[in-house]
Scaffold this active site. Sequence first.
Site, PDB file in Angstrom:
ATOM      1  N   ASN A 212       0.850  -1.186   0.000  1.00  0.00           N
ATOM      2  CA  ASN A 212       0.000   0.000   0.000  1.00  0.00           C
ATOM      3  C   ASN A 212       0.887   1.238   0.000  1.00  0.00           C
ATOM      4  O   ASN A 212       1.854   1.320   0.773  1.00  0.00           O
ATOM      5  CB  ASN A 212      -0.880   0.029   1.259  1.00  0.00           C
ATOM      6  CG  ASN A 212      -1.583   1.371   1.430  1.00  0.00           C
ATOM      7  OD1 ASN A 212      -2.512   1.687   0.697  1.00  0.00           O
ATOM      8  ND2 ASN A 212      -1.133   2.181   2.384  1.00  0.00           N
ATOM      9  N   GLU A 213       0.567   2.194  -0.822  1.00  0.00           N
ATOM     10  CA  GLU A 213       1.299   3.471  -0.873  1.00  0.00           C
ATOM     11  C   GLU A 213       2.797   3.232  -0.694  1.00  0.00           C
ATOM     12  O   GLU A 213       3.445   3.822   0.186  1.00  0.00           O
ATOM     13  CB  GLU A 213       0.744   4.460   0.166  1.00  0.00           C
ATOM     14  CG  GLU A 213      -0.694   4.836  -0.121  1.00  0.00           C
ATOM     15  CD  GLU A 213      -1.219   6.069   0.612  1.00  0.00           C
ATOM     16  OE1 GLU A 213      -0.530   6.580   1.510  1.00  0.00           O
ATOM     17  OE2 GLU A 213      -2.320   6.521   0.264  1.00  0.00           O
ATOM     18  N   TYR A 279      -7.483  12.074  -2.026  1.00  0.00           N
ATOM     19  CA  TYR A 279      -8.323  12.623  -0.961  1.00  0.00           C
ATOM     20  C   TYR A 279      -8.687  14.073  -1.275  1.00  0.00           C
ATOM     21  O   TYR A 279      -7.874  14.822  -1.831  1.00  0.00           O
ATOM     22  CB  TYR A 279      -7.583  12.563   0.380  1.00  0.00           C
ATOM     23  CG  TYR A 279      -7.535  11.151   0.945  1.00  0.00           C
ATOM     24  CD1 TYR A 279      -8.627  10.622   1.612  1.00  0.00           C
ATOM     25  CD2 TYR A 279      -6.419  10.348   0.789  1.00  0.00           C
ATOM     26  CE1 TYR A 279      -8.605   9.328   2.126  1.00  0.00           C
ATOM     27  CE2 TYR A 279      -6.386   9.049   1.290  1.00  0.00           C
ATOM     28  CZ  TYR A 279      -7.492   8.551   1.956  1.00  0.00           C
ATOM     29  OH  TYR A 279      -7.475   7.270   2.454  1.00  0.00           O
ATOM     30  N   GLU A 336      -8.706   4.292  -2.387  1.00  0.00           N
ATOM     31  CA  GLU A 336      -8.850   5.248  -1.276  1.00  0.00           C
ATOM     32  C   GLU A 336      -9.293   6.572  -1.862  1.00  0.00           C
ATOM     33  O   GLU A 336      -8.587   7.149  -2.700  1.00  0.00           O
ATOM     34  CB  GLU A 336      -7.533   5.425  -0.515  1.00  0.00           C
ATOM     35  CG  GLU A 336      -7.191   4.238   0.356  1.00  0.00           C
ATOM     36  CD  GLU A 336      -5.968   4.455   1.244  1.00  0.00           C
ATOM     37  OE1 GLU A 336      -5.716   5.602   1.659  1.00  0.00           O
ATOM     38  OE2 GLU A 336      -5.273   3.456   1.521  1.00  0.00           O
ATOM     39  N   GLN A 385     -13.322   6.049   5.162  1.00  0.00           N
ATOM     40  CA  GLN A 385     -13.390   4.629   5.426  1.00  0.00           C
ATOM     41  C   GLN A 385     -14.761   4.304   6.005  1.00  0.00           C
ATOM     42  O   GLN A 385     -15.500   5.213   6.322  1.00  0.00           O
ATOM     43  CB  GLN A 385     -12.286   4.210   6.373  1.00  0.00           C
ATOM     44  CG  GLN A 385     -10.883   4.497   5.817  1.00  0.00           C
ATOM     45  CD  GLN A 385      -9.776   3.760   6.606  1.00  0.00           C
ATOM     46  OE1 GLN A 385     -10.016   2.905   7.433  1.00  0.00           O
ATOM     47  NE2 GLN A 385      -8.534   4.142   6.320  1.00  0.00           N
TER      48      GLN A 385
HETATM   49  O1  AHR Z   1      -7.046   6.257   4.942  1.00  0.00           O
HETATM   50  C1  AHR Z   1      -6.046   6.708   5.790  1.00  0.00           C
HETATM   51  C2  AHR Z   1      -4.642   6.534   5.197  1.00  0.00           C
HETATM   52  O2  AHR Z   1      -4.510   7.327   4.072  1.00  0.00           O
HETATM   53  C3  AHR Z   1      -4.283   5.147   4.715  1.00  0.00           C
HETATM   54  O3  AHR Z   1      -3.832   4.322   5.723  1.00  0.00           O
HETATM   55  C4  AHR Z   1      -3.194   5.423   3.747  1.00  0.00           C
HETATM   56  O4  AHR Z   1      -3.093   4.453   2.741  1.00  0.00           O
HETATM   57  C5  AHR Z   1      -3.513   6.803   3.214  1.00  0.00           C
HETATM   58  O5  AHR Z   1      -2.426   7.633   3.222  1.00  0.00           O
END
Ligand code: AHR
Length: 532
Positions: A212-213, A279, A336, A385
């Site tokens: 992840n990332e 985001y 995400e 989430q």
């Molecule tokens: O969703 C919160 C965080 O945001 C996750 O753990 C990460 O993958 C992202 O940076």
Amino acid sequence: MRVKRLSPAAFTPRRAAAVLAACVLTLTNTAGAFAQTAGSFRAELAVRADRPRGTINKNIYGHFAEHLGRLVYGGLWVGEGSNIPNTRGLRNDVLAALKRLNVPVLRWPGGCFADEYHWRDGVGPRGQRPRRPNASWGGVDTNAFGTHEFMDLCELLGAEPYVNGNLGSGTPQEMMEWIEYMTSDSDSTLANLRRQNGREKPWRVPYFAVGNESWGCGGEMRPEFYADEYRRYATFVKSHSGNQIQKLAVGSQSDYYEWTEVLMSRAAKQMDGLSLHYYTLPTGDWGKKGSATEFGERDWHATLVRTLRVEEFIEKHSAIMDKYDPQKKVGLMVDEWGTWYDPAPGRDTGALYQQNSLRDAVVAGINLNIFNNHSDRVRMANIAQVVNVLQAMVLTDGERMLLTPTYHVFEMYKVHQGATLIPVELTAPEYRLGQSSVPALQASASRDASGALHLSIVNLDPNRAAQVSMKVDGATPRNITGRVLTAQAVNAVNTFERPEAVRPAPFTNFKAEGGATTLSLPSKSVVVLELR
Ligand code: AHR
């Protein structure tokens, strides 16, 4: 969706009236307060039922559950001995709420947490599981919620499991063994360990991510290094006993196009999907993101400008993917996405708990419309989430639970899951603030297996209602029903004291006029219609 901006060349008397209304009725207001204007603008909408496109993958309506704050512990898992009614430790109220969303897929255990998670900690007798610090988000994880509990949750919800493996601090062997433990029906030691731990039959694990990332919390890697690591780890992600596992690679965030270029050029053949994270921060500044509930029109507008950028990112990453994968075998998984605000004063900053207002509902509607309209490449999306963290579906406080405005959008939009995408063409004015503008309306549509058309429209303008002249090409609907989500205040929220302050209402504000139907959409609203 095609949005035509009104230009002088496109002026008809009706359009001129629309623009005039837009100009006269909106006071330009770049300060915090909202323009206190009534009035409306006009728009035209064509639903092109005569031009059906591909299928909207149901997984676009996916969710994400990380070991973070009060998501797993308290939000989903309360333990079998809890006073809160539960099914094998999973709280019943949250289960019932999520079941109504038809959650298609659930990603777990992270996020950043995935690259520090060791699956063996979370299997076997609960009392004997090790307690580990949650290095990403703080606190200590009891490991009471592990593989069996997650799979039980997925089965209770009817959701497909999406397991995120640990590349950052784990080994290929650990990854390989976890998959064997979960999915092998053989007489191997690990399959028998699963049986000993209470699960006879293997689970289906259709989606497995390798890290992840990895450009950030997952290991601060360069794309070239991750591409090689991905190929190595992915080699050991095996399909056992008829389980067809899809391998998902770590993709970029926002506009990190170089990452996509390198991954696609070096590893496209080894992957079924590539992720994208984006985001929405009202300010765009990670140091001061903005408040979830205290905002003026400038923040409203900026939030919408920023959330709409996901379309640009999807299109540009898709264009790079097209170069290496013209047949679109590799899915773009937006695993995400959502709003991210500053924590409310007094709240634990590591818990990422935030309120959820009508603005979040509008953001959700916009994003889901964009994902629908790009479903040729976008095969999955997982809002961040599911409970108590970031743009959550439900919030809990002890034994209390509420549904957020975002929940209602997911519930209203679930009709699009697995349906055929129907293009829409919109002619609408802009919602402008200062030098910046966004389309005032945004929409997507689909046709389900029964033949019903579903249209979701968002009115981004917080001050003006929309009079939308709608026509449907290729179908003659005789019956329209719908629901609308709106509120008096842009920052209206549901609280434990008033849990139903923001909830959908029947939408009846439409009338047939000749060959077209005029819809009256309230300002700052999300409307979903069914046309039969
Ligand atoms: O969703 C919160 C965080 O945001 C996750 O753990 C990460 O993958 C992202 O940076």
